[in-house]
Design a protein around this motif. Structure first.
Motif, PDB file in Angstrom:
ATOM      1  N   ASN A  87       0.832  -1.201   0.000  1.00  0.00           N
ATOM      2  CA  ASN A  87       0.000   0.000   0.000  1.00  0.00           C
ATOM      3  C   ASN A  87       0.862   1.245   0.000  1.00  0.00           C
ATOM      4  N   ILE A  88       0.566   2.149  -0.923  1.00  0.00           N
ATOM      5  CA  ILE A  88       1.327   3.394  -0.975  1.00  0.00           C
ATOM      6  C   ILE A  88       0.859   4.307   0.159  1.00  0.00           C
ATOM      7  N   GLN A  89       1.803   5.000   0.767  1.00  0.00           N
ATOM      8  CA  GLN A  89       1.495   5.879   1.883  1.00  0.00           C
ATOM      9  C   GLN A  89       1.875   7.304   1.533  1.00  0.00           C
ATOM     10  N   ARG A 125      -8.107 -10.635   3.501  1.00  0.00           N
ATOM     11  CA  ARG A 125      -7.214  -9.923   4.409  1.00  0.00           C
ATOM     12  C   ARG A 125      -6.903 -10.833   5.588  1.00  0.00           C
ATOM     13  N   THR A 126      -7.620 -10.635   6.681  1.00  0.00           N
ATOM     14  CA  THR A 126      -7.271 -11.427   7.861  1.00  0.00           C
ATOM     15  C   THR A 126      -8.430 -12.310   8.276  1.00  0.00           C
ATOM     16  N   VAL A 127      -8.096 -13.396   8.940  1.00  0.00           N
ATOM     17  CA  VAL A 127      -9.103 -14.166   9.652  1.00  0.00           C
ATOM     18  C   VAL A 127      -8.729 -13.999  11.123  1.00  0.00           C
ATOM     19  N   LYS A 128      -9.456 -13.129  11.804  1.00  0.00           N
ATOM     20  CA  LYS A 128      -9.123 -12.871  13.202  1.00  0.00           C
ATOM     21  C   LYS A 128      -9.589 -14.050  14.045  1.00  0.00           C
ATOM     22  N   SER A 129      -8.966 -14.253  15.176  1.00  0.00           N
ATOM     23  CA  SER A 129      -9.508 -15.285  16.052  1.00  0.00           C
ATOM     24  C   SER A 129      -9.338 -14.871  17.485  1.00  0.00           C
ATOM     25  N   GLN A 139     -19.141 -11.314  13.796  1.00  0.00           N
ATOM     26  CA  GLN A 139     -20.361 -10.819  13.150  1.00  0.00           C
ATOM     27  C   GLN A 139     -20.171  -9.476  12.454  1.00  0.00           C
ATOM     28  N   SER A 140     -18.923  -8.966  12.446  1.00  0.00           N
ATOM     29  CA  SER A 140     -18.706  -7.742  11.668  1.00  0.00           C
ATOM     30  C   SER A 140     -17.934  -8.064  10.390  1.00  0.00           C
ATOM     31  N   LYS A 141     -17.819  -9.327  10.061  1.00  0.00           N
ATOM     32  CA  LYS A 141     -16.957  -9.721   8.943  1.00  0.00           C
ATOM     33  C   LYS A 141     -17.741 -10.173   7.719  1.00  0.00           C
ATOM     34  N   GLY A 186     -21.232  -9.278   6.827  1.00  0.00           N
ATOM     35  CA  GLY A 186     -21.063  -8.200   7.806  1.00  0.00           C
ATOM     36  C   GLY A 186     -20.039  -7.208   7.274  1.00  0.00           C
ATOM     37  N   ASN A 187     -19.986  -6.045   7.872  1.00  0.00           N
ATOM     38  CA  ASN A 187     -19.078  -5.004   7.399  1.00  0.00           C
ATOM     39  C   ASN A 187     -18.781  -4.016   8.521  1.00  0.00           C
ATOM     40  N   GLY A 188     -17.532  -3.592   8.616  1.00  0.00           N
ATOM     41  CA  GLY A 188     -17.205  -2.460   9.476  1.00  0.00           C
ATOM     42  C   GLY A 188     -17.287  -1.227   8.594  1.00  0.00           C
TER      43      GLY A 188
HETATM   44  C1  SRM Z   1      -3.475  -1.012   8.988  1.00  0.00           C
HETATM   45  C2  SRM Z   1      -4.978  -0.898   9.284  1.00  0.00           C
HETATM   46  C3  SRM Z   1      -5.239   0.100  10.416  1.00  0.00           C
HETATM   47  C4  SRM Z   1      -4.491  -0.240  11.682  1.00  0.00           C
HETATM   48  O1  SRM Z   1      -3.434   0.349  11.872  1.00  0.00           O
HETATM   49  O2  SRM Z   1      -5.023  -1.033  12.445  1.00  0.00           O
HETATM   50  C5  SRM Z   1      -5.781  -0.437   8.109  1.00  0.00           C
HETATM   51  C6  SRM Z   1      -5.286   0.434   7.189  1.00  0.00           C
HETATM   52  C7  SRM Z   1      -5.896   0.769   6.014  1.00  0.00           C
HETATM   53  N1  SRM Z   1      -7.188   0.519   5.714  1.00  0.00           N
HETATM   54 FE1  SRM Z   1      -8.519  -0.416   6.912  1.00  0.00          FE
HETATM   55  N2  SRM Z   1      -7.014  -0.976   8.093  1.00  0.00           N
HETATM   56  C8  SRM Z   1      -7.070  -1.921   9.047  1.00  0.00           C
HETATM   57  C9  SRM Z   1      -8.188  -2.532   9.499  1.00  0.00           C
HETATM   58  C10 SRM Z   1      -9.489  -2.238   9.121  1.00  0.00           C
HETATM   59  C11 SRM Z   1     -10.672  -2.727   9.757  1.00  0.00           C
HETATM   60  C12 SRM Z   1     -10.722  -3.625  11.009  1.00  0.00           C
HETATM   61  C13 SRM Z   1     -10.566  -5.089  10.706  1.00  0.00           C
HETATM   62  O3  SRM Z   1     -10.200  -5.525   9.624  1.00  0.00           O
HETATM   63  O4  SRM Z   1     -10.866  -5.851  11.653  1.00  0.00           O
HETATM   64  C14 SRM Z   1     -11.747  -2.195   9.046  1.00  0.00           C
HETATM   65  C15 SRM Z   1     -13.269  -2.382   9.286  1.00  0.00           C
HETATM   66  C16 SRM Z   1     -13.709  -3.777   8.935  1.00  0.00           C
HETATM   67  C17 SRM Z   1     -14.184  -3.977   7.523  1.00  0.00           C
HETATM   68  O5  SRM Z   1     -13.384  -3.825   6.584  1.00  0.00           O
HETATM   69  O6  SRM Z   1     -15.364  -4.278   7.335  1.00  0.00           O
HETATM   70  C18 SRM Z   1     -11.165  -1.405   7.981  1.00  0.00           C
HETATM   71  C19 SRM Z   1     -11.887  -0.715   7.019  1.00  0.00           C
HETATM   72  C20 SRM Z   1     -11.328  -0.093   5.922  1.00  0.00           C
HETATM   73  C21 SRM Z   1     -12.078   0.455   4.826  1.00  0.00           C
HETATM   74  C22 SRM Z   1     -13.622   0.499   4.708  1.00  0.00           C
HETATM   75  C23 SRM Z   1     -14.130  -0.704   4.022  1.00  0.00           C
HETATM   76  C24 SRM Z   1     -15.617  -0.664   3.817  1.00  0.00           C
HETATM   77  O7  SRM Z   1     -16.173  -1.712   3.515  1.00  0.00           O
HETATM   78  O8  SRM Z   1     -16.232   0.419   3.936  1.00  0.00           O
HETATM   79  C25 SRM Z   1     -11.119   0.946   3.878  1.00  0.00           C
HETATM   80  C26 SRM Z   1     -11.369   1.599   2.508  1.00  0.00           C
HETATM   81  C27 SRM Z   1     -11.501   0.601   1.382  1.00  0.00           C
HETATM   82  O9  SRM Z   1     -11.115  -0.549   1.473  1.00  0.00           O
HETATM   83  O10 SRM Z   1     -12.024   1.029   0.342  1.00  0.00           O
HETATM   84  C28 SRM Z   1      -9.838   0.682   4.453  1.00  0.00           C
HETATM   85  C29 SRM Z   1      -8.607   0.987   3.840  1.00  0.00           C
HETATM   86  C30 SRM Z   1      -7.416   0.974   4.465  1.00  0.00           C
HETATM   87  C31 SRM Z   1      -6.144   1.409   3.761  1.00  0.00           C
HETATM   88  C32 SRM Z   1      -5.807   0.346   2.776  1.00  0.00           C
HETATM   89  C33 SRM Z   1      -6.256   2.782   3.113  1.00  0.00           C
HETATM   90  C34 SRM Z   1      -5.320   2.964   1.949  1.00  0.00           C
HETATM   91  O11 SRM Z   1      -5.806   2.772   0.819  1.00  0.00           O
HETATM   92  O12 SRM Z   1      -4.172   3.329   2.154  1.00  0.00           O
HETATM   93  C35 SRM Z   1      -5.126   1.501   4.908  1.00  0.00           C
HETATM   94  C36 SRM Z   1      -3.831   0.897   4.437  1.00  0.00           C
HETATM   95  C37 SRM Z   1      -2.726   0.858   5.472  1.00  0.00           C
HETATM   96  C38 SRM Z   1      -1.571   0.053   5.000  1.00  0.00           C
HETATM   97  O13 SRM Z   1      -0.875   0.503   4.109  1.00  0.00           O
HETATM   98  O14 SRM Z   1      -1.332  -1.045   5.495  1.00  0.00           O
HETATM   99  N3  SRM Z   1      -9.997   0.054   5.659  1.00  0.00           N
HETATM  100  N4  SRM Z   1      -9.804  -1.441   8.070  1.00  0.00           N
HETATM  101  C39 SRM Z   1      -5.686  -2.207   9.590  1.00  0.00           C
HETATM  102  C40 SRM Z   1      -5.062  -3.368   8.840  1.00  0.00           C
HETATM  103  C41 SRM Z   1      -5.629  -4.688   9.200  1.00  0.00           C
HETATM  104  C42 SRM Z   1      -4.767  -5.773   8.619  1.00  0.00           C
HETATM  105  O15 SRM Z   1      -3.982  -6.364   9.388  1.00  0.00           O
HETATM  106  O16 SRM Z   1      -4.858  -6.039   7.428  1.00  0.00           O
END
Ligand code: SRM
Ligand SMILES: Cc1cc2nc3c(=O)[nH]c(=O)nc-3n(C[C@H](O)[C@H](O)[C@H](O)COP(=O)(O)OP(=O)(O)OC[C@H]3O[C@@H](n4cnc5c(N)ncnc54)[C@H](O)[C@@H]3O)c2cc1C
Ligand code: SF4
Ligand code: FES
Lengths: 833, 116
Positions: free
Chosen positions: A555-557, A633-637, A686-688, A705-707
C-alpha cells in the motif's frame, strides 16, 4: 459600465461567475474587493479542512480565473468607505474606484456575546480558513474543548473538535435545547442522546458569564455559578450581518442589523445592491448559501433589465454531522387544527421523524428528521411541490418494504419545474434535458453541464435517480457497465472471460471492449482474471493493469513510501517471528504498529527496499498478507478453547485453516473473516464478510457483515455445522460473490442489493438452488491448489524486481523528496502540502 | 518577438526498461520525469513526476489509459487524471502538469528538455 463588488465570499463570487457568463467582456468593467487573503472559497464545506482538504481544495476559483475573465481582484484590501456622493469606494490601502453599480456582498461575521475574556488565547471563531488554521495549531495542546452555541454551526464545530483529537468536547447552549430554530423538543432530545454517544457533553440552559484564565483560557464560569475547565473554546453563538459600511454611508439598515433590500436586491440607494448574508429581506437574514445565490441572480437580472425578483427562500436544511443526520424542511413546527402530525421515535437507534400533514391528508407541510435522513430529498420535494401524498403517509417515514423502488417513482411524480439543486437553482426539467438533449449519462457529466450538484452536493442522489429516470424514458436500458471501454457489467464480463479463456487485459479489451482502457476497467478486469485463473498478478501484460497498490504488492502511503504487512494467520505468532519483524523493522527504519486485523504493519519502506525486506521475511517463513489486494485480508480469532475457560472449540486452529485456505484469493473487494470460540464473540466475527462462531454442536456461519463507514452486522447463514461443511459453504458463498458482485462492492452491499436477501442467498448456498455448488467447490479447490506467495515469485524474478526502483536510470538511488519526521521514538510521514 | 528555445535530448533508458502500458521515473540531475510507453497506441509520453494535487513524486507509478481519444495518467493517490498530451488536469480542479517530447533512436529513449 463599472461594477464594484465589495466582498469576495461565496455569494460575491457567484455574482461574478453569473455576470461574466451572461455578458460580453467589454460590457462591464468589474472590480472586486476582498478582505480575506485568498479568493472566495467554499465556506459551506469549511469543516472538511480538518478532514484533509486544503485551502486550495476549497477554493471556488483560482486567482487566474478572475484575470481570465477581466475581473480586477484586490485581496487583503477591504473597502473602508463608500462615498455615494462621488459614487466611489475607498479601500483600506487608499484605492479609489468609481462605480455605476455597487454590490455589497460582505456576508456576516460570527456574533460574539459580551462575555469577559473572549480575547484570551485558545478562544476561536468558526468562520474563515484562518480561524480553522488557528484552531488546528492550538488543538494538539488541548484536552478539553467547548463550543458556545448548540445551533447548526455550533454542532458542526463540536464535531470538528472531535476530529481535531480534543478528548473531551462540550456544547454549551443558552436555550433549553439544541437547534431550537430547526427542530422540536422531541427531536432535540433524541439528537442529544446521539451526540452524547459520540462523546459530546451537552449543557443546555447555561448562560456563560466569563472566560477564565491568564493569557490563555483555562475555564468557563456560568451564570448558575458552576464552572467547567476547558483549554479551548469555539464561539458559535449566531451571526451578525456585516452592514457597517452601508450604515456609515447612510444606507438603510435593520434595527437588528442587515442591509434592507427590496425584491430586486436594491438597497435604499437604487444604484447599490446588497446580496447574501448581509442583506435583510422582509425582516429576514438568510444564513444559507442557496438563497444568497438566488439573490445574486436577481441582482444581475435587475441590472440587465430582466424580470427576476426575490420572493424569499425555503430554509430547509440538512446538517452534515457524519452518521447523525439532522434535517428539517418546510414548516417543521406546524401545528393546530388544520395540521395532522405523524411521529416516529426509535429511542434505541436514536431516530426521530416528524411529518406535518394537512388535515385532508393530501399535502406535506414540513417535517423533522433526526438520526436518519435518507428520505430528506424526496420529502423536501414532496413538500415544496405540494405533491399528493399516498393514502398511508406514514410509509414516508417508516420506509416502504421494497428497497429503492419508491425513490424512482417519487422522481417521476415531481413536476418539471421542481428545483432539484437549490444551491444552483437547477430544475428537474434542466437535469432531464441535459440527459436527453446533451447526452449526459453520468452524474459527473450532468454536474459539468448544468452545475447541478456542485454546491452543497445534497441533491446528488436525486440527480442520479433523475438521470436513470430520463434514460429509461428514452427507452435506454441502464446497464451497470464498467466504464466507457466496456459495455458489460462485471458479472457479464466474468462469464465472457471465462467462456473464452482470456488471460490478459489486452486480450479482454481487444475482444470485448473498445479504446485503450482506464483506471476503472483495468483493475476490474485484472481482478476478474485473478479470480478466474489464480495466476501471479504481476505476470507480464497484466502487471500495469493492476491497481497501483497491487502493482507494487504494497500500500502506498503519504510521501510515496509503502507499508509491509506479512500474513500472521489467526493472529498467532511465535516469539522468534516477532523478533524477526522487530529486527527487520529496525534494519530498514520502519514504523511498526499492531493493526486492527491482528497483525503487524511496518510503514515507511522505500520502493527499492521492498524486495530486500520481503526476501528476509520470506527467509524467516513469512508470506504476503495481501494487505494491498482486493483479496482475503485477515481471519481474526480469539484464543479459544486451548486457553480460554469458556472456549467451546479451538478457534485459533480453525481460523488458521480458513486463512490458509483463502489466502491470496482475489475478489471484487477485500474480504475479511473471524472465528470466535463461543458466543461471547471476542473475535467480532459478526462484523466480517464471513464470520464463524463456535456452538455446543459445531459452528454457526454468519455472512455479509461489514465495518467501515456503514457498519452492518453479519446475518446467520447456517447453524451447528461441522468443520468441513462450514468450509464447503464458505467456498460456495465466496464463489457466488466473486462471480456476481459489481467492482469494489463489499459482501454487505452485495447482499443489500440482492433480490430476496439472505433467504435467497441461503437457498443458493445451503440448498444449492442454482445447482452450482459442485462446480463452485471445484473451482475454489483449484484456486486453493494454485496458490503461491506472490512476493516470493516477485523477489525471485529479475524482470519483476526491476520494477521496484524509483529511478530507472539510477536504481541505487532513493527518491530524495521522501521525508519523515520523528514521533514517539519512531518516524512518521511528513505532512503533505 | 521570436523566442527560440533549444531542446536538449537527454538519454533516459532503453525501450525494454519501460513496462508495456506503464511508466518509469527518470532522473535528470534534480528533476524527476515520468516516462510512459503506451504500447497499445504505440506512443511515448513524458511528464513531470510530481502530482500537483499533494505534490507527490508518483505519477510514473500511475495507471495510464484513455478518456475518449485523450491519453491520460491517473495518480495513484487520489486518482486525479492528467492528459499525457497536454498535461491538462481532466478532473478540472488541479493545475496542469509539464509534458516533454520523447524521441526513439533504435532501442534508446530520449526525452527533450528545454535548455536553460
Ligand atoms: C493497517 C490498518 C489500520 C491499523 O493500523 O489497524 C488499516 C489500514 C488501512 N485501511 Fe482499513 N485498516 C485496518 C483494518 C481495518 C478494519 C478492522 C478489521 O479488519 O478488523 C476495518 C473495518 C472492517 C471492515 O473492513 O469491514 C477497515 C476498514 C477499511 C475500509 C472500509 C471498508 C468498507 O467496507 O467500507 C477501507 C477503505 C476501502 O477498502 O475502500 C480501508 C482501507 C485501508 C487502507 C488500505 C487505506 C489505503 O488505501 O491506504 C489503509 C492501508 C494501510 C496500509 O498501508 O497497510 N480500511 N480497516 C488495519 C489493517 C488490518 C490488517 O492487518 O490487514
Ligand atoms: C462552518 C460553516 C458551515 C456552513 N454550512 C452551511 C451549509 O451547510 N449550508 C448552507 O447553505 N450554508 C452554510 N453556511 C453558511 C454559508 O457559508 C453562508 O451562507 C455563505 O458563505 C454566505 O455567503 P456571503 O458571500 O454572503 O458571505 P461570506 O461567504 O461570509 O463572504 C463575505 C466576504 O466579504 C468579506 N468582507 C466583509 N466586509 C468587507 C469589506 N468591507 N471589504 C471587502 N470585503 C469584505 C468577508 O471577509 C468575506 O470574505 C456555513 C457557514 C459556516 C461558517
Ligand atoms: S470468545 Fe469465548 S473462547 Fe474466545 S476468548 Fe471469548 S470467551 Fe474465550
Ligand atoms: S497526490 Fe495525486 S491525486 Fe492526490
Amino acid at each position: 459600465m463599472r461594477i464594484v463588488i465589495i466582498g469576495n465570499g461565496m455569494v460575491g463570487y457567484k455574482f461574478c461567475e453569473k455576470l461574466v457568463s451572461r455578458t460580453h467582456p467589454a460590457q462591464f468593467q468589474i472590480t472586486v474587493f476582498g478582505e480575506e487573503v485568498r479568493p472566495a472559497y467554499d465556506r459551506v464545506h469549511l469543516s472538511e479542512f480538518f478532514n484533509g482538504k486544503s485551502a486550495d481544495d476549497l477554493s471556488l476559483a483560482p486567482s487566474s480565473w478572475y484575470a481570465d475573465n477581466n475581473i480586477t481582484l484586490y485581496l487583503s484590501d477591504p473597502v473602508h468607505r463608500i462615498d455615494r456622493h462621488s459614487k466611489t469606494v475607498i479601500s483600506h490601502f487608499g484605492l479609489v474606484v468609481p462605480y455605476d453599480f455597487l454590490i455589497i456582498a460582505t456576508g456576516s461575521a460570527a456574533f460574539v456575546p459580551a462575555i469577559s475574556g473572549v480575547e484570551k488565547q485558545g478562544v476561536f471563531l468558526y468562520r474563515t480558513i484562518e480561524d480553522l488554521q488557528m484552531m488546528r495549531d492550538w488543538a494538539p495542546q488541548a484536552r478539553t474543548g467547548a463550543v458556545i452555541g448548540g445551533g447548526l454551526l455550533g454542532l458542526e464545530a463540536a464535531k470538528a473538535l472531535i476530529d481535531l483529537g480534543v478528548l473531551e468536547t462540550h456544547v454549551i447552549e443558552f436555550a433549553p435545547r439544541l437547534m431550537p430554530r430547526q427542530i422540536d423538543s422531541n427531536g432535540s432530545s433524541v439528537l442529544e442522546t446521539r451526540l452524547r454517544q459520540l462523546g459530546i457533553s451537552i449543557h443546555t440552559n447555561k448562560g456563560t458569564e466569563a472566560i477564565e484564565g491568564g493569557q490563555a483560557i483555562s475555564g468557563l464560569r456560568f451564570s448558575d455559578g458552576s464552572r467547567l475547565s476547558v483549554d479551548m473554546l469555539v464561539i458559535s453563538a449566531g451571526i451578525r450581518p456585516r452592514d457597517e459600511l452601508a450604515g456609515a454611508a447612510g444606507i438603510k439598515t435593520g434595527t437588528r442589523g442587515g442591509i434592507v433590500v427590496n425584491k430586486h436586491m436594491q438597497t435604499s440607494d437604487p444604484e447599490i445592491y446588497a446580496i447574501g448574508e448581509c442583506a435583510l429581506f422582509d425582516e429576514m437574514i438568510y444564513g444559507l448559501v442557496a438563497p444568497g445565490y438566488d439573490m445574486a441572480e436577481v441582482a444581475i437580472s435587475h441590472i440587465l433589465q430582466g424580470e427576476k425578483i426575490f420572493t424569499g427562500f425555503d430554509m430547509s436544511t440538512k446538517l452534515k454531522l457524519i452518521g447523525n443526520d439532522v434535517a428539517s424542511f418546510g414548516d417543521p413546527f406546524a401545528s393546530g387544527e388544520n395540521v395532522r402530525t405523524i411521529v416516529m421515535e426509535d429511542s434505541l437507534q436514536g431516530i426521530y421523524k416528524r411529518l406535518n400533514i394537512s388535515a385532508d391528508g393530501k399535502t406535506l407541510l414540513g417535517g423533522i428528521l433526526v438520526g436518519e435522513a435518507g428520505s430528506y430529498n424526496m420529502l423536501l420535494q414532496t413538500c415544496k411541490n405540494k405533491l399528493v401524498l399516498p393514502p398511508d403517509a406514514g410509509e414516508l417515514i417508516f420506509g416502504s418494504r421494497v428497497a429503492g423502488g419508491d425513490q424512482g417513482a417519487g422522481v417521476t411524480a415531481l413536476p418539471e419545474d421542481a428545483v432539484i439543486c437549490s444551491c444552483e437553482g437547477i430544475t428537474k426539467a434542466q437535469i432531464c434535458s441535459s440527459v436527453t438533449g446533451n447526452g449526459c449519462e453520468t452524474v459527473e457529466a450532468i454536474r459539468k453541464c448544468t452545475k447541478a450538484g456542485t454546491g452543497c452536493g445534497g441533491c446528488i442522489p436525486m440527480i442520479k435517480d433523475l438521470m436513470v429516470h430520463a434514460m429509461h424514458a428514452e427507452g435506454k436500458y441502464i446497464r451497470n457497465i464498467l466504464c466507457e471501454h466496456f459495455q458489460y457489467s462485471r458479472q457479464e464480463l466474468y462469464d465472457l472471460v471465462k467462456i473464452h479463456s482470456y488471460k490478459t487485459y489486452d486480450e479482454v479489451l481487444d475482444n470485448l471492449g473498445t479504446g485503450h482502457g482506464c483506471e476503472a476497467c483495468k483493475p476490474a478486469v485484472a481482478s476478474v482474471l485473478a479470480s478466474l485463473w489464480g495466476e501471479m498478478i504481476l505476470k507480464k501484460g497484466n502487471d500495469t493493469a493492476q491497481d497501483s497498490n497491487d502493482r507494487f504488492l504494497a500500500n502506498i502511503q503519504k510521501g510515496g513510501t509503502y507499508s509491509v504487512v506479512p500474513r500472521i494467520p489467526g493472529g498467532e505468532i511465535t516469539p522468534d517471528k516477532l523478533i524477526v519483524i522487530g529486527s527487520i523493522a529496525k534494519k530498514y527504519n520502519l514504523y511498526t504498529k499492531i493493526t486492527g486485523g491482528q497483525r503487524i504493519d511496518m510503514f515507511g519502506a522505500h520502493l527499492s527496499d521492498l524486495p530486500l525486506i520481503w526476501e528476509e521475511l520470506i527467509e524467516a517463513g513469512f508470506e504476503s498478507g495481501h494487505a494491498y489486494g482486493k483479496a482475503l485480508r485477515t481471519v481474526k480469532s480469539c484464543v479459544g478453547s486451548t486457553w480460554c475457560r469458556f472456549g467451546l472449540h479451538d478457534s485459533v486452529s480453525y481460523a488458521i485453516r480458513v486463512e490458509e485456505r483463502y489466502r491470496g484469493l482475489r475478489a471484487p473487494h477485500k474480504i475479511k473473516s473471524a472465528v470466535s470460540g463461543c458466543v461471547r464473540e471476542c473475535a467480532e466475527a459478526q462484523s466480517k464478510d464471513f464470520g464463524i462462531i463456535a456452538t455446543e454442536k459445531g459452528w454457526n456461519l454468519y455472512v455479509c457483515g461489514n465495518g467501515g463507514s456503514k457498519p452492518q452486522h453479519a446475518k446467520l447463514l447456517a447453524s451447528d455445522l461441522d468443520s468441513d461443511t462450514c468450509i464447503r459453504y464458505i467456498d460456495r458463498f465466496l464463489m457466488f460473490y466473486i462471480r456476481t458482485a459489481d467492482p469494489l462492492t463489499r459482501t454487505a452491499t452485495w447482499l443489500n442489493k440482492m433480490d430476496g436477501g439472505i433467504d435467497y442467498l441461503r437457498n443458493v448456498v445451503v440448498n444449492d438452488s442454482l445447482g452450482m455448488a459442485q462446480q463452485w467447490e471445484a473451482e475454489m479447490q483449484s484456486l486453493v491448489d494454485s496458490y503461491e506467495c506472490e512476493w516470493k515469485v516477485a523477489v525471485e524474478n529479475p524482470e519483476v524486481r526491476k520494477r521496484f526502483n524509483h529511478f530507472i536510470n539510477a536504481p541505487e538511488e532513493k527518491d530524495p523528496t521522501v521525508q519523515f519526521t520523528a514521533l514517539r521514538e519512531q518516524k512518521r510521514a511528513a505532512e503533505w502540502k | 518577438m521570436i523566442v527560440t528555445t533549444t531542446i536538449n535530448w537527454l538519454f533516459a533508458c532503453h525501450v525494454s526498461d519501460v513496462p508495456e502500458n506503464g511508466g518509469v521515473c527518470v532522473k535528470f540531475e534534480n528533476e524527476q520525469v515520468a516516462l510512459f510507453h503506451f504500447t497499445r497506441r504505440n506512443e511515448w509520453f513524458a511528464t513531470q513526476n510530481e502530482c500537483p494535487h499533494r505534490r507527490q513524486m508518483v505519477l510514473s507509478r500511475g495507471m495510464i489509459g484513455a478518456q475518449g481519444e485523450e491519453p491520460k495518467v491517473a495518480c495513484p493517490f487520489h486518482k486525479k487524471t492528467f492528459s499525457l498530451k497536454t498535461g491538462e488536469c481532466l478532473n478540472g480542479d488541479e493545475c496542469a502538469i509539464k509534458t516533454f517530447p520523447v524521441k526513439l533512436v533504435g532501442e534508446k529513449v530520449f526525452i527533450g528538455m528545454e535548455a536553460g
